[in-house]
Motif scaffolding. Structure first.
Motif, PDB file in Angstrom:
ATOM      1  N   ILE A  60       7.468  -5.673  -3.532  1.00  0.00           N
ATOM      2  CA  ILE A  60       6.477  -6.254  -2.468  1.00  0.00           C
ATOM      3  C   ILE A  60       5.240  -5.116  -2.402  1.00  0.00           C
ATOM      4  O   ILE A  60       5.520  -3.954  -2.298  1.00  0.00           O
ATOM      5  CB  ILE A  60       7.159  -6.377  -1.271  1.00  0.00           C
ATOM      6  CG1 ILE A  60       8.454  -7.477  -1.450  1.00  0.00           C
ATOM      7  CG2 ILE A  60       6.108  -6.946  -0.301  1.00  0.00           C
ATOM      8  CD1 ILE A  60       9.073  -7.730  -0.240  1.00  0.00           C
ATOM      9  N   ASP A  61       4.147  -5.735  -2.470  1.00  0.00           N
ATOM     10  CA  ASP A  61       2.860  -4.868  -2.386  1.00  0.00           C
ATOM     11  C   ASP A  61       2.834  -4.504  -1.054  1.00  0.00           C
ATOM     12  O   ASP A  61       3.351  -5.223   0.169  1.00  0.00           O
ATOM     13  CB  ASP A  61       1.785  -5.726  -2.483  1.00  0.00           C
ATOM     14  CG  ASP A  61       0.432  -4.928  -2.493  1.00  0.00           C
ATOM     15  OD1 ASP A  61       0.196  -4.366  -3.654  1.00  0.00           O
ATOM     16  OD2 ASP A  61      -0.360  -4.661  -1.610  1.00  0.00           O
ATOM     17  N   LYS A  62       2.421  -3.178  -0.782  1.00  0.00           N
ATOM     18  CA  LYS A  62       2.571  -2.670   0.800  1.00  0.00           C
ATOM     19  C   LYS A  62       1.542  -3.457   1.894  1.00  0.00           C
ATOM     20  O   LYS A  62       1.741  -3.289   2.943  1.00  0.00           O
ATOM     21  CB  LYS A  62       1.928  -1.249   0.763  1.00  0.00           C
ATOM     22  CG  LYS A  62       0.614  -0.920   0.289  1.00  0.00           C
ATOM     23  CD  LYS A  62       0.412   0.390   0.237  1.00  0.00           C
ATOM     24  CE  LYS A  62      -1.205   0.791   0.054  1.00  0.00           C
ATOM     25  NZ  LYS A  62      -1.333   2.159   0.087  1.00  0.00           N
ATOM     26  N   LEU A  63       0.763  -4.096   1.266  1.00  0.00           N
ATOM     27  CA  LEU A  63      -0.107  -5.153   2.144  1.00  0.00           C
ATOM     28  C   LEU A  63       0.564  -6.279   2.448  1.00  0.00           C
ATOM     29  O   LEU A  63      -0.331  -7.283   3.319  1.00  0.00           O
ATOM     30  CB  LEU A  63      -1.701  -5.102   1.656  1.00  0.00           C
ATOM     31  CG  LEU A  63      -2.360  -3.752   1.420  1.00  0.00           C
ATOM     32  CD1 LEU A  63      -3.572  -4.116   1.050  1.00  0.00           C
ATOM     33  CD2 LEU A  63      -2.413  -2.919   2.918  1.00  0.00           C
ATOM     34  N   GLU A  64       1.523  -6.556   1.832  1.00  0.00           N
ATOM     35  CA  GLU A  64       2.251  -7.865   2.093  1.00  0.00           C
ATOM     36  C   GLU A  64       2.783  -7.913   3.685  1.00  0.00           C
ATOM     37  O   GLU A  64       3.173  -7.008   4.022  1.00  0.00           O
ATOM     38  CB  GLU A  64       3.048  -8.362   1.085  1.00  0.00           C
ATOM     39  CG  GLU A  64       2.651  -8.542  -0.415  1.00  0.00           C
ATOM     40  CD  GLU A  64       1.990  -9.901  -0.311  1.00  0.00           C
ATOM     41  OE1 GLU A  64       2.399 -10.884   0.401  1.00  0.00           O
ATOM     42  OE2 GLU A  64       1.244 -10.173  -1.454  1.00  0.00           O
ATOM     43  N   ARG A  65       2.756  -9.040   4.006  1.00  0.00           N
ATOM     44  CA  ARG A  65       3.210  -9.083   5.566  1.00  0.00           C
ATOM     45  C   ARG A  65       4.752  -9.508   5.707  1.00  0.00           C
ATOM     46  O   ARG A  65       5.132 -10.547   4.749  1.00  0.00           O
ATOM     47  CB  ARG A  65       2.444 -10.355   6.145  1.00  0.00           C
ATOM     48  CG  ARG A  65       1.114 -10.036   6.529  1.00  0.00           C
ATOM     49  CD  ARG A  65       0.249 -10.972   7.359  1.00  0.00           C
ATOM     50  NE  ARG A  65       0.618 -10.481   8.601  1.00  0.00           N
ATOM     51  CZ  ARG A  65       0.323 -11.154   9.918  1.00  0.00           C
ATOM     52  NH1 ARG A  65      -0.800 -11.758   9.899  1.00  0.00           N
ATOM     53  NH2 ARG A  65       0.814 -10.955  11.048  1.00  0.00           N
ATOM     54  N   VAL A  66       5.484  -8.840   6.366  1.00  0.00           N
ATOM     55  CA  VAL A  66       6.915  -9.268   6.406  1.00  0.00           C
ATOM     56  C   VAL A  66       7.182  -9.386   7.968  1.00  0.00           C
ATOM     57  O   VAL A  66       6.565  -9.155   8.881  1.00  0.00           O
ATOM     58  CB  VAL A  66       7.737  -8.315   5.766  1.00  0.00           C
ATOM     59  CG1 VAL A  66       7.550  -8.032   4.406  1.00  0.00           C
ATOM     60  CG2 VAL A  66       7.556  -6.856   6.706  1.00  0.00           C
ATOM     61  N   ILE A  67       8.388  -9.849   8.281  1.00  0.00           N
ATOM     62  CA  ILE A  67       9.079  -9.918   9.716  1.00  0.00           C
ATOM     63  C   ILE A  67      10.217  -9.123   9.848  1.00  0.00           C
ATOM     64  O   ILE A  67      11.052  -9.246   9.002  1.00  0.00           O
ATOM     65  CB  ILE A  67       9.317 -11.249  10.249  1.00  0.00           C
ATOM     66  CG1 ILE A  67       8.067 -12.139   9.677  1.00  0.00           C
ATOM     67  CG2 ILE A  67       9.855 -11.482  11.307  1.00  0.00           C
ATOM     68  CD1 ILE A  67       8.385 -13.891   9.770  1.00  0.00           C
ATOM     69  N   ALA A  68      10.208  -8.191  10.892  1.00  0.00           N
ATOM     70  CA  ALA A  68      11.354  -7.321  10.815  1.00  0.00           C
ATOM     71  C   ALA A  68      11.962  -7.713  12.401  1.00  0.00           C
ATOM     72  O   ALA A  68      11.268  -7.736  13.076  1.00  0.00           O
ATOM     73  CB  ALA A  68      11.017  -5.580  10.906  1.00  0.00           C
TER      74      ALA A  68
END
Length: 231
Positions: A184-192
């Motif tokens: 995953i690219d470091k600027l992609e949004r994720v949910i933790a």
């Protein structure tokens, strides 16, 4: 000597995963290592079992065999939301749903809206969040790191198979222990999600009080603002 670090087993070896992407170099890529969520169908029973249950419930009616097949199809489509995109978007929206069953088998749910783009999913586009994983570590710019504690994440890409190197692992994580990798690219949004389980004293009282103090001092320590002077 091998440079592999020791990691705990997290489940059975993932099956059916795609190979990692090596055809391009992405300097901002982050490789997340963890346990992918199991992928299971909503319907655990076959069409024939569904038909038998419906047939038992409608024993007093005079439905024909073709009508029963049509009814089975309608029930599955309504439950899975495959009739059209409008229905599908209404049932499976881009959100997290926390749910439990109580003693009366009633479904208690708490939908959590997330500020995540859906790429026009309501209009037949692609969903953004595609998988769930318990992440134990990551690699960035050729270095491996471990998280202080495992982190549950909703991720915008599918997990991929881990390919072993000279030491048979990748940052110490091997598929035989149940691990997979997300690129995953470091600027992609994720949910933790931060999930903890303990007593109220530990998670609420002790967590928000600096240092070890007497319970009698709790009210003074936790005062959020000075009291207003009354007229």
């Amino acid at each position: 000597m091998s440079n592999c670090s020791s990691n705990p087993g997290v489940g059975r070896e993932p099956e059916g995963l795609s190979k990692p992407i090596y055809d391009t170099y992405n300097p901002s890529e982050v490789r997340l290592y963890g346990r992918p969520a199991t992928r299971e169908e909503i319907f655990k029973i076959t069409d024939e079992q569904i038909r038998q249950r419906i047939e038992t419930s409608l024993r007093e009616t005079s439905l024909k065999e073709d009508d029963l097949r049509t009814l089975v199809r309608i029930v599955k489509e309504a439950a899975l939301g495959t009739i059209d995109n409008d229905v599908l978007a209404g049932i499976f929206r881009q959100q997290i749903v926390l749910a439990i069953f109580d003693d009366e088998l009633k479904f208690n749910q708490l939908p959590v809206s997330v500020n995540i783009p859906s790429k026009n999913f309501e209009k037949g586009g692609e969903r953004y969040i595609k998988s769930i994983g318990v992440i134990y570590g990551y690699a960035y710019e050729g270095q491996c790191y471990k998280l202080p504690k495992p982190q549950i994440m909703y991720l915008p890409d599918e997990p991929r198979e881990i390919l072993g190197g000279d030491c048979g692992c990748d940052c110490g994580y091997v598929p035989e222990l149940g691990y997979a990798v997300w690129q995953i690219d470091k600027l992609e949004r994720v949910i933790a999600l931060d999930v903890r389980s303990d007593d109220v004293k530990t998670l609420v009282l002790d967590e928000n009080m600096p240092g070890s103090r007497s319970p009698m001092a709790y009210a003074q320590v936790m005062a959020l603002a000075p009291q207003r002077h009354r007229d």
